[in-house]
Enzyme design. Structure first.
Site, PDB file in Angstrom:
ATOM      1  N   GLN A 257     -20.773  31.131  18.410  1.00 45.72           N
ATOM      2  CA  GLN A 257     -19.246  31.734  19.530  1.00 45.72           C
ATOM      3  C   GLN A 257     -18.531  30.410  19.639  1.00 45.72           C
ATOM      4  O   GLN A 257     -19.178  29.109  20.492  1.00 45.72           O
ATOM      5  CB  GLN A 257     -19.979  32.675  20.263  1.00 45.72           C
ATOM      6  CG  GLN A 257     -18.532  32.917  21.525  1.00 45.72           C
ATOM      7  CD  GLN A 257     -18.487  34.156  22.152  1.00 45.72           C
ATOM      8  OE1 GLN A 257     -19.561  33.949  23.316  1.00 45.72           O
ATOM      9  NE2 GLN A 257     -18.677  34.950  22.403  1.00 45.72           N
ATOM     10  N   HIS A 259     -15.609  29.702  22.586  1.00 44.35           N
ATOM     11  CA  HIS A 259     -15.281  29.813  23.911  1.00 44.35           C
ATOM     12  C   HIS A 259     -13.777  29.600  23.359  1.00 44.35           C
ATOM     13  O   HIS A 259     -13.624  28.558  23.227  1.00 44.35           O
ATOM     14  CB  HIS A 259     -16.188  29.776  25.338  1.00 44.35           C
ATOM     15  CG  HIS A 259     -16.303  30.380  26.306  1.00 44.35           C
ATOM     16  ND1 HIS A 259     -13.717  30.349  26.680  1.00 44.35           N
ATOM     17  CD2 HIS A 259     -16.627  31.755  26.759  1.00 44.35           C
ATOM     18  CE1 HIS A 259     -13.874  31.125  27.842  1.00 44.35           C
ATOM     19  NE2 HIS A 259     -14.899  31.818  27.594  1.00 44.35           N
ATOM     20  N   LEU A 269     -16.515  25.196  30.692  1.00 46.49           N
ATOM     21  CA  LEU A 269     -16.385  25.710  29.778  1.00 46.49           C
ATOM     22  C   LEU A 269     -14.850  26.509  31.257  1.00 46.49           C
ATOM     23  O   LEU A 269     -14.785  25.943  32.385  1.00 46.49           O
ATOM     24  CB  LEU A 269     -17.406  27.100  29.747  1.00 46.49           C
ATOM     25  CG  LEU A 269     -17.544  28.898  29.812  1.00 46.49           C
ATOM     26  CD1 LEU A 269     -16.364  28.986  28.693  1.00 46.49           C
ATOM     27  CD2 LEU A 269     -18.089  29.157  30.469  1.00 46.49           C
ATOM     28  N   GLU A 272     -13.332  33.615  30.952  1.00 42.80           N
ATOM     29  CA  GLU A 272     -12.678  34.472  30.437  1.00 42.80           C
ATOM     30  C   GLU A 272     -11.894  35.614  32.431  1.00 42.80           C
ATOM     31  O   GLU A 272     -11.180  35.726  31.527  1.00 42.80           O
ATOM     32  CB  GLU A 272     -13.543  35.704  29.904  1.00 42.80           C
ATOM     33  CG  GLU A 272     -12.854  36.311  28.833  1.00 42.80           C
ATOM     34  CD  GLU A 272     -14.094  36.925  27.570  1.00 42.80           C
ATOM     35  OE1 GLU A 272     -15.014  35.777  26.746  1.00 42.80           O
ATOM     36  OE2 GLU A 272     -13.612  37.834  27.530  1.00 42.80           O
ATOM     37  N   HIS A 370     -20.231  27.575  22.391  1.00 49.39           N
ATOM     38  CA  HIS A 370     -20.327  28.283  23.715  1.00 49.39           C
ATOM     39  C   HIS A 370     -21.520  28.916  23.081  1.00 49.39           C
ATOM     40  O   HIS A 370     -22.413  29.067  23.926  1.00 49.39           O
ATOM     41  CB  HIS A 370     -19.495  29.083  23.942  1.00 49.39           C
ATOM     42  CG  HIS A 370     -19.835  30.199  25.539  1.00 49.39           C
ATOM     43  ND1 HIS A 370     -19.871  29.360  26.510  1.00 49.39           N
ATOM     44  CD2 HIS A 370     -19.758  30.988  25.384  1.00 49.39           C
ATOM     45  CE1 HIS A 370     -20.065  29.841  27.751  1.00 49.39           C
ATOM     46  NE2 HIS A 370     -20.351  30.995  27.343  1.00 49.39           N
ATOM     47  N   ARG A 411     -20.608  37.658  20.233  1.00 45.17           N
ATOM     48  CA  ARG A 411     -20.693  38.418  21.117  1.00 45.17           C
ATOM     49  C   ARG A 411     -19.939  38.752  22.195  1.00 45.17           C
ATOM     50  O   ARG A 411     -18.875  37.952  22.473  1.00 45.17           O
ATOM     51  CB  ARG A 411     -21.408  37.602  22.257  1.00 45.17           C
ATOM     52  CG  ARG A 411     -22.048  37.455  23.645  1.00 45.17           C
ATOM     53  CD  ARG A 411     -23.726  36.605  24.546  1.00 45.17           C
ATOM     54  NE  ARG A 411     -22.911  35.702  24.648  1.00 45.17           N
ATOM     55  CZ  ARG A 411     -22.204  35.386  25.231  1.00 45.17           C
ATOM     56  NH1 ARG A 411     -21.223  36.566  25.869  1.00 45.17           N
ATOM     57  NH2 ARG A 411     -21.368  34.394  26.361  1.00 45.17           N
TER      58      ARG A 411
END
Lengths: 602, 143, 264
Positions: A257, A259, A269, A272, A370, A411
């Protein structure tokens, strides 16, 4: 000198899954946790946004919607029985954490507050739903602290700064019976039985042999295969790589994944949750472009879709900044008190690392590696599976290093924290139950322990004594660059073929790297060299698996095969190493409980 | 290398509330001293001809009144209590080794005890009109 | 730009203690094995200064600098690191004499033109280079019962209720990442290794003021003696050092007031 220990259950890793497993196992069996970091340093702590559970505290929600979202989010490569377990046990898992002391944000009437998150919807995609339970934007930090606090309370035994070096296997035919749902029952197989591990004590340089009836891998992901990643420096896939080296398979390793919102250039990061609270992505024209990619839920589309949208905007020349190399995350329209109360950490990241004030300025973001959806294939009770889908006696896995598979090809945000808690607990319970039914191992003699550790001793000695060779950092940088360039957000057969060629060459160079540090204590130089070996193994499996999957699904985007192909590719990739060291690929059916694949529109 | 002892196994077990009491005393005496010292300085330095009017007669005159006797006794006790407690924390922080700490605290305790004894003795046994002293040095009420 | 980095190098130390949380004996052994000598308490770490020159960008983290040095110049340079963005707490060190996280300090934050000095944290035994023994620190953590002790007679099947106001009462201390920057900045600890230290007080506060917790008195007992909160001299070093912006001195003040209120 080789130290010897004899336990029922040994858990490798002290993040969310490892400590949740430890809390479960330690009440039933003699349990040790081996961790290469102090437990509170684990990368679970970096998770920000929340943990999913259909509590329905703030609006109507139900388990079935959560199951559906998980399956659809995973682009139908999710094992549907696993998704059911995940969603069904979510509420208990979250309440359990609350009872352990986790300081969730609260609703005005005192219940756990919930927020929106990408891909989580009501009524099968009708509109976003508030399903993510959260503690500001440091939910993972609070989970990690809470689990560690409870481990202290329960006197769980930790071996901190111990590095997993090898699995001890016994090659006798064995029967599998841990009460897990092994379809094959008591099939006799020739898969090795795992009877312990060899670990390096970083503080002394001594080797320790741990005997155990059950070993639980909870070593997290392998994001350090890539250069731009939100992952910690320690996430080198140790457990996955050693499982692979023990002749066991890894599943779905092509699915990584990316991100969508990493800090541009750094990969740190930005949760979200920023978009869950109302943040919007904008290109250089100031256009909120997600409406073109997911007209219905826009910026709250699943991560693979948003990440590709950002990469596409940048490719088509609508990126921002001097090199048009990133897009903007806009939270300037959010009230400052909402930002302060719900997004304090990520706004601080923007200030600290980019010098951007999120109250008034847009934050530069770009996708960052990520999460590894793939990992050690397991049963619903966390027991590892071999290449013929038989349970492996004595080996369990949970968390990011495992592949149950609840995440499929992509995911959903907040499902990984949930995964660690639900399947960490299950693996801990199953391992303890299995161990309790066994006679204690006869403690190894000193000679036997030396024998078990001999390969590790030789590896360490070779590294410590080699005087001429390339530096670890140089080889690692090249590996990461290759993976970023050729096996990143967009892939083609050509790029993956290039990646495999490069990895092959890097592997040859790795055989003759040299380290500067020849000391025994805290020799992080040697440890980094060993970790690089794991990364190379995993990069090869990722690229090989990705090349075989000639379709685009979830996090795996093939430009030469831009659509999903359910007729030809609705299977899990299983990859293992043959005796000659080459990666061999197999396939495994996806468990379907009635959610038929449909087009994935948001 | 600085070792750390297990908190449960410390050599000297201090009574549960001793440090709390000492912390409170520090604040109470501190507040008290502001009033007492302020009043003391105001009376001694700011009334009449300021510091030039302070002489034997002035002091004797004050101590003839029980009010000033109590005032000065409180000043003595609060000042020494506050100072000694402060010194105790300084010893705790800066003197190394349990035995050395204990020694210094004992020395300080003895000194404080002597000062308290001398101070209160002076306040309560002061004779404002010593026999045979020149009358111009004595308070006006000496006959 | 060219920068100069001076790193305090400490050769590997014998007798680095084991860190087995839960096995209380290991902490004791570490203490018992070391005689309490005057020399051990010197404020400067043992070892020597090593000077490196390298190219760096103003926006590089000090952790980037350390990793580049290790990767390109000197693999023997030893330090802890993990997440790289200030959430795991691995890389607290002394940078230009102040306790900070190497991953949250940028080269440009340190002022141009002067050498950057990097030292291990003070007050904890140095094991090698920038790595200190965390065991005494964790022993202090364990001493304040750092876990929720709720009234278990009435455990509900759903979550325990807690109002947003009750949650806000202790939220600031939930941010602690156990990096040790506060505790090792405290001058009281430098001379008295038995001092409970700010980190443990922060973590006591986290539960004392949690409306779900019922064990405040037991934590007060752990903080009451000569090494507890009353020893705090309010020098504010801890508050200044905290990379998570926890107002630690204020937190300790709140604990003191709660303990007095309880005593009355």
């Amino acid at each position: 000198m080789i130290h010897r220990h004899n336990y029922d259950v040994v858990i490798i890793g002290a993040g969310g899954a490892g400590m949740r497993a430890a809390l479960e196992a330690s009440t039933h069996a003699r349990t040790a946790v081996i961790s290469k970091l102090y437990p509170t340093r684990s990368h679970t702590g970096a998770a920000q946004g929340g943990i999913a559970a259909s509590l329905g505290n703030v609006e109507e929600d139900c388990v079935e919607w959560h199951i559906f979202d998980t399956i659809k989010g995973g682009d139908y490569l999710v094992d549907q029985d696993a998704a059911r377990v995940l969603a069904e046990e979510a509420c208990d898992a979250v309440v359990d954490l609350e009872h352990m002391g986790l300081p969730f944000n609260r609703t005005p009437d005192g219940r756990i507050d919930q927020r929106k998150f990408g891909g989580h919807t009501r009524e099968h995609g009708a509109a976003p739903v508030r399903r993510a339970c959260y503690a500001a934007d440091r939910t993972g930090h609070m989970i990690l602290q809470t689990l560690f606090q409870n481990c202290v309370k329960n006197n769980v035994e930790f071996y901190n700064e111990f590095y997993l070096m090898d699995l001890i296997t016994e090659n006798s035919p064995v029967t599998a019976d841990d009460g897990a749902e092994s379809q094959q029952g008591n099939t006799v197989n020739t898969t090795p039985r795992i009877t312990g591990v060899v670990a390096l004590d970083l503080a002394t340089g001594d080797l320790h042999v741990f005997q155990a009836h059950a070993v639980i891998m909870a070593t997290g992901g392998a994001g350090k295969v890539f250069r731009t990643t939100s992952n910690a420096h320690c996430l080198t896939g140790d457990g996955m790589a050693l499982t692979l080296r023990a002749g066991l398979p890894l599943q779905d390793m092509e699915f990584v994944q990316f991100h969508p919102t990493g800090l541009a250039g750094l990969g740190i990061l930005l949760s979200e949750a920023a978009r869950g609270e109302g943040g919007v992505l904008r290109n250089c024209d100031g256009e909120a472009f997600m409406v073109n990619y997911a007209p219905n839920i826009k910026d709250l589309a699943p991560r693979d879709i948003v990440a590709r949208a950002i990469a596409t905007e940048v490719r088509q020349g609508r990126g921002c900044g001097p090199d048009k190399s990133y897009v903007h995350l806009d939270i300037t329209h959010l009230p400052r008190d909402v930002i302060d109360a719900k997004l304090p950490d990520i706004t601080e990241f923007a200030r600290t690392y980019l010098g951007v004030e999120p109250y008034t300025e847009f934050v530069p973001t770009y996708p960052t590696a990520h999460y590894t959806m793939g990992g050690i294939p397991t049963t619903l009770h966390g027991q590892a599976l071999d290449a013929s889908q038989n349970p492996v006696t004595g080996l369990y896995a949970a968390g990011e290093c495992a592949c149950v598979s609840v995440h499929g090809a992509n995911r959903l945000g907040t499902n990984s924290l949930l995964d660690t808690i639900v399947f960490g607990r299950r693996a801990g319970a199953a391992a303890a139950a299995f161990a309790a039914a066994q006679e204690p191992h006869a403690t190894l003699t000193s000679a036997e322990a030396s024998q078990a550790a001999s390969a590790v001793v030789a590896e360490l000695a070779a590294l410590r004594t080699r005087t001429e060779g390339e530096r670890v950092g140089q080889v690692r940088d090249e590996l990461q660059t290759v993976m970023d360039t050729d096996a990143g957000v967009f892939r083609t057969d050509e790029s993956l073929s290039d990646a495999l060629d490069s990895i092959k060459e890097i592997r040859q160079r790795y055989a003759s790297i040299a380290v500067d540090d020849r000391s025994l204590r805290y020799n992080t130089d040697v440890v980094e060299a060993i970790e690089l070996g794991y990364l190379i193994d995993l990069a090869e499996v990722m690229a090989t698996s990705a090349r075989q999957r000639r379709e685009s699904r979830g996090g795996h985007c093939r430009e030469d095969f831009p659509t999903r192909d359910d007729a030809g590719h609705l299977w899990h990739t299983v990859a293992w190493r043959s005796d000659d060291g080459t990666v061999t690929l197999g396939r495994k059916p996806v468990v379907n409980e009635g959610y038929e694949p449909m087009e994935r529109k948001y | 290398m600085i070792p750390r002892r297990d908190p449960a196994k410390r050599a000297v077990v201090v009574p549960q509330r001793a440090e709390l009491t000492s912390w409170v005393i520090m604040r109470v005496t501190g507040a008290l001293l502001i009033v007492l010292v302020g009043g003391h300085l105001a009376i001694n330095l700011m009334t009449g001809h300021g510091v030039h009017s302070v002489d034997f007669a002035f002091v004797s005159g004050k101590w003839a009144s029980p009010f000033w006797q109590v005032w000065d006794l409180l000043l003595l006790l609060a000042g020494l209590g506050h100072g000694a407690n402060g010194m105790r924390t300084v010893i705790n922080d800066y003197v190394r080794g349990d035995r050395a700490r204990l020694t210094w605290k004992l020395v300080m305790g003895v000194v404080v005890a002597i000062l308290v004894a001398l101070g209160s003795l002076v306040i309560f046994t002061h004779d404002p009109c010593p026999h045979g002293a020149p009358a111009d040095l004595l308070p006006s009420f000496c006959g | 730009m060219e920068i100069t980095v001076k790193v305090r190098r400490v050769p590997e130390q014998e007798g680095a203690s084991r860190s087995v949380v839960g096995a209380e004996s290991s902490g004791e052994m570490a203490g018992a094995a070391q005689p309490r000598t005057g020399k051990a308490r010197t404020s400067t770490a043992p070892g020597y200064w090593q000077t490196y020159h390298m190219e760096a960008k103003p926006t590089d983290r000090i952790l980037d600098v350390l990793m580049a040095l290790k990767s390109e110049q000197d693999g023997t340079l030893t330090f802890r690191r993990s997440c790289g963005h200030g959430i795991c707490g691995s890389d607290a060190i002394r940078i230009n004499g102040k306790n900070r996280l190497a991953c949250k300090t940028l080269v440009k934050d340190l002022g141009p033109g002067r050498a950057i000095t990097l030292e291990p944290l003070k007050g904890l035994p140095v094991v090698k280079d920038l790595v200190v023994d965390m065991e005494p620190f964790l022993a202090a953590y364990r001493s304040v019962l750092p876990y929720l002790i709720a009234d278990t007679s009435t455990t509900p099947t759903t979550e325990r209720l807690q109002s947003p106001q009750e949650h806000a009462r202790f939220e600031k201390t939930t941010k602690c990442i156990l990096c040790a920057a506060c505790t090792t900045s405290c001058p009281v600890l430098w001379t008295n290794p038995d001092y409970t230290g700010p980190m443990a007080m922060v973590n006591a506060h986290r539960f004392v003021f949690d409306s779900r917790d019922v064990a405040a008195e037991e934590r007060f007992a752990a903080l009451s003696d000569g090494e507890g909160v009353w020893r705090c001299r309010t020098t504010f070093n801890c508050t200044e050092a905290c990379p998570r912006d926890i107002p630690i001195t204020e937190v300790i003040g709140e604990l003191k007031r709660a303990m007095i209120a309880q005593a009355l």
